[in-house]
Design a protein around this motif. Structure first.
Motif, PDB file in Angstrom:
ATOM      1  N   THR A 187       0.870  -1.169   0.000  1.00  0.00           N
ATOM      2  CA  THR A 187       0.000   0.000   0.000  1.00  0.00           C
ATOM      3  C   THR A 187       0.905   1.217   0.000  1.00  0.00           C
ATOM      4  OG1 THR A 187      -0.178   0.144   2.398  1.00  0.00           O
ATOM      5  CG2 THR A 187      -1.828  -1.187   1.265  1.00  0.00           C
ATOM      6  N   LEU A 188       0.426   2.291  -0.597  1.00  0.00           N
ATOM      7  CA  LEU A 188       1.240   3.496  -0.706  1.00  0.00           C
ATOM      8  C   LEU A 188       0.326   4.697  -0.768  1.00  0.00           C
ATOM      9  CD1 LEU A 188       4.006   4.863  -1.147  1.00  0.00           C
ATOM     10  CD2 LEU A 188       3.649   4.525  -3.584  1.00  0.00           C
ATOM     11  N   SER A 189       0.492   5.605   0.179  1.00  0.00           N
ATOM     12  CA  SER A 189      -0.262   6.847   0.132  1.00  0.00           C
ATOM     13  C   SER A 189       0.681   8.015   0.353  1.00  0.00           C
ATOM     14  CB  SER A 189      -1.387   6.864   1.168  1.00  0.00           C
ATOM     15  OG  SER A 189      -0.861   6.850   2.476  1.00  0.00           O
ATOM     16  N   VAL A 190       0.335   9.132  -0.292  1.00  0.00           N
ATOM     17  CA  VAL A 190       1.087  10.379  -0.160  1.00  0.00           C
ATOM     18  C   VAL A 190       0.064  11.489   0.010  1.00  0.00           C
ATOM     19  CG1 VAL A 190       2.700  11.978  -1.267  1.00  0.00           C
ATOM     20  CG2 VAL A 190       2.950   9.518  -1.637  1.00  0.00           C
ATOM     21  N   ASP A 191       0.319  12.408   0.938  1.00  0.00           N
ATOM     22  CA  ASP A 191      -0.574  13.542   1.130  1.00  0.00           C
ATOM     23  C   ASP A 191      -0.557  14.458  -0.081  1.00  0.00           C
ATOM     24  OD1 ASP A 191      -0.992  12.601   3.684  1.00  0.00           O
ATOM     25  OD2 ASP A 191      -0.084  14.326   4.693  1.00  0.00           O
ATOM     26  N   ASP A 192      -1.729  15.006  -0.414  1.00  0.00           N
ATOM     27  CA  ASP A 192      -1.751  16.078  -1.404  1.00  0.00           C
ATOM     28  C   ASP A 192      -1.379  17.382  -0.691  1.00  0.00           C
ATOM     29  OD1 ASP A 192      -4.085  16.898  -0.054  1.00  0.00           O
ATOM     30  OD2 ASP A 192      -5.413  16.135  -1.613  1.00  0.00           O
ATOM     31  N   ALA A 193      -1.416  18.503  -1.388  1.00  0.00           N
ATOM     32  CA  ALA A 193      -0.970  19.773  -0.803  1.00  0.00           C
ATOM     33  C   ALA A 193      -1.832  20.217   0.372  1.00  0.00           C
ATOM     34  CB  ALA A 193      -0.945  20.859  -1.874  1.00  0.00           C
ATOM     35  N   SER A 194      -3.070  19.729   0.459  1.00  0.00           N
ATOM     36  CA  SER A 194      -3.945  20.106   1.573  1.00  0.00           C
ATOM     37  C   SER A 194      -3.794  19.185   2.776  1.00  0.00           C
ATOM     38  CB  SER A 194      -5.406  20.128   1.108  1.00  0.00           C
ATOM     39  OG  SER A 194      -5.843  18.819   0.817  1.00  0.00           O
ATOM     40  N   GLY A 195      -2.952  18.159   2.668  1.00  0.00           N
ATOM     41  CA  GLY A 195      -2.715  17.254   3.789  1.00  0.00           C
ATOM     42  C   GLY A 195      -3.610  16.035   3.816  1.00  0.00           C
ATOM     43  N   THR A 196      -4.332  15.782   2.740  1.00  0.00           N
ATOM     44  CA  THR A 196      -5.195  14.602   2.659  1.00  0.00           C
ATOM     45  C   THR A 196      -4.428  13.453   2.037  1.00  0.00           C
ATOM     46  OG1 THR A 196      -7.139  16.007   2.378  1.00  0.00           O
ATOM     47  CG2 THR A 196      -7.361  13.699   1.733  1.00  0.00           C
ATOM     48  N   ALA A 197      -4.378  12.328   2.738  1.00  0.00           N
ATOM     49  CA  ALA A 197      -3.659  11.157   2.220  1.00  0.00           C
ATOM     50  C   ALA A 197      -4.405  10.604   1.011  1.00  0.00           C
ATOM     51  CB  ALA A 197      -3.541  10.089   3.295  1.00  0.00           C
ATOM     52  N   VAL A 255       5.070  22.383   0.954  1.00  0.00           N
ATOM     53  CA  VAL A 255       4.419  21.657   2.041  1.00  0.00           C
ATOM     54  C   VAL A 255       5.078  20.305   2.270  1.00  0.00           C
ATOM     55  CG1 VAL A 255       2.194  22.777   1.696  1.00  0.00           C
ATOM     56  CG2 VAL A 255       2.670  20.637   0.519  1.00  0.00           C
ATOM     57  N   GLN A 256       5.087  19.913   3.530  1.00  0.00           N
ATOM     58  CA  GLN A 256       5.520  18.563   3.860  1.00  0.00           C
ATOM     59  C   GLN A 256       4.362  17.620   3.576  1.00  0.00           C
ATOM     60  OE1 GLN A 256       6.939  18.395   7.888  1.00  0.00           O
ATOM     61  NE2 GLN A 256       8.423  20.017   7.574  1.00  0.00           N
ATOM     62  N   ARG A 257       4.688  16.418   3.144  1.00  0.00           N
ATOM     63  CA  ARG A 257       3.670  15.432   2.815  1.00  0.00           C
ATOM     64  C   ARG A 257       4.007  14.125   3.533  1.00  0.00           C
ATOM     65  NH1 ARG A 257       1.663  17.165  -2.623  1.00  0.00           N
ATOM     66  NH2 ARG A 257       2.727  19.128  -3.017  1.00  0.00           N
ATOM     67  N   THR A 258       3.015  13.529   4.132  1.00  0.00           N
ATOM     68  CA  THR A 258       3.220  12.242   4.776  1.00  0.00           C
ATOM     69  C   THR A 258       3.236  11.149   3.713  1.00  0.00           C
ATOM     70  OG1 THR A 258       2.064  13.007   6.757  1.00  0.00           O
ATOM     71  CG2 THR A 258       2.355  10.628   6.514  1.00  0.00           C
ATOM     72  N   VAL A 259       4.301  10.368   3.724  1.00  0.00           N
ATOM     73  CA  VAL A 259       4.412   9.197   2.855  1.00  0.00           C
ATOM     74  C   VAL A 259       4.220   7.986   3.760  1.00  0.00           C
ATOM     75  CG1 VAL A 259       5.941   7.840   1.381  1.00  0.00           C
ATOM     76  CG2 VAL A 259       6.038  10.343   1.312  1.00  0.00           C
ATOM     77  N   THR A 260       3.272   7.120   3.418  1.00  0.00           N
ATOM     78  CA  THR A 260       3.027   5.912   4.195  1.00  0.00           C
ATOM     79  C   THR A 260       3.070   4.724   3.254  1.00  0.00           C
ATOM     80  OG1 THR A 260       1.584   7.150   5.686  1.00  0.00           O
ATOM     81  CG2 THR A 260       1.463   4.747   5.786  1.00  0.00           C
ATOM     82  N   GLN A 261       3.962   3.812   3.564  1.00  0.00           N
ATOM     83  CA  GLN A 261       4.144   2.647   2.716  1.00  0.00           C
ATOM     84  C   GLN A 261       4.102   1.396   3.573  1.00  0.00           C
ATOM     85  OE1 GLN A 261       7.683   2.962   0.455  1.00  0.00           O
ATOM     86  NE2 GLN A 261       7.296   1.124  -0.689  1.00  0.00           N
ATOM     87  N   THR A 262       3.290   0.432   3.151  1.00  0.00           N
ATOM     88  CA  THR A 262       3.222  -0.858   3.831  1.00  0.00           C
ATOM     89  C   THR A 262       3.600  -1.934   2.826  1.00  0.00           C
ATOM     90  OG1 THR A 262       1.472  -0.076   5.278  1.00  0.00           O
ATOM     91  CG2 THR A 262       1.757  -2.454   5.113  1.00  0.00           C
TER      92      THR A 262
END
Length: 135
Positions: free
Chosen positions: A11-21, A86-93
């Motif tokens: 799984t892989l998600s990255v925040d957009d510029a508004s902070g939504t994954a 902006v900082q973006r949260t990267v979440t990878q499983t």
């Protein structure tokens, strides 16, 4: 835990510029991630082998994929890279283990090959000084 491939369990998600994954794994064809540590050589002249200290931790990721301009897909996530800071949260499983970190993406590259393929690449680096830790 048994050895495993990278097939089907990512799984892989990255925040957009508004902070939504945003789940962009369907648009990503390959990726490379690194979690290096700095190293200081502290070898004295009395030694015959190197001595080292571990220094700061870091993380980087490069995502590559096929262009997708649909809403909330990879283009929506990365189209603001050139115009926002902006900082973006990267979440990878991968196979049940997760790494999440705050990243700054420094580029959003589009490439059209001579055969007509439209692909993209987005490199990101650790942003907030928090040591990335697998969970």
């Amino acid at each position: 835990m048994a050895k495993s491939s990278g097939l089907g369990q990512t799984t892989l998600s990255v925040d957009d510029a508004s902070g939504t994954a945003r789940d962009i794994r369907n648009d990503v064809t390959n990726w490379q991630m690194s979690t290096p540590r700095g190293v200081q050589d502290i070898t004295g002249v009395d030694k015959s082998a190197n001595e080292r200290l571990l220094l700061l931790a870091d993380a980087s990721i490069t995502l590559n994929g096929v262009f997708n301009p649909a809403a909330n897909r990879q283009h929506d996530v990365f189209k603001t890279v050139p115009s926002t800071s902006v900082q973006r949260t990267v979440t990878q499983t991968v196979n049940g283990v997760t790494l999440a970190f705050e990243a700054v993406f420094s580029d959003y590259q589009l490439s059209r090959s001579d055969s007509g393929e439209l692909t993209w690449s987005a490199p990101g680096s650790l942003a907030d000084g928090t040591v990335p830790t697998w969970a």
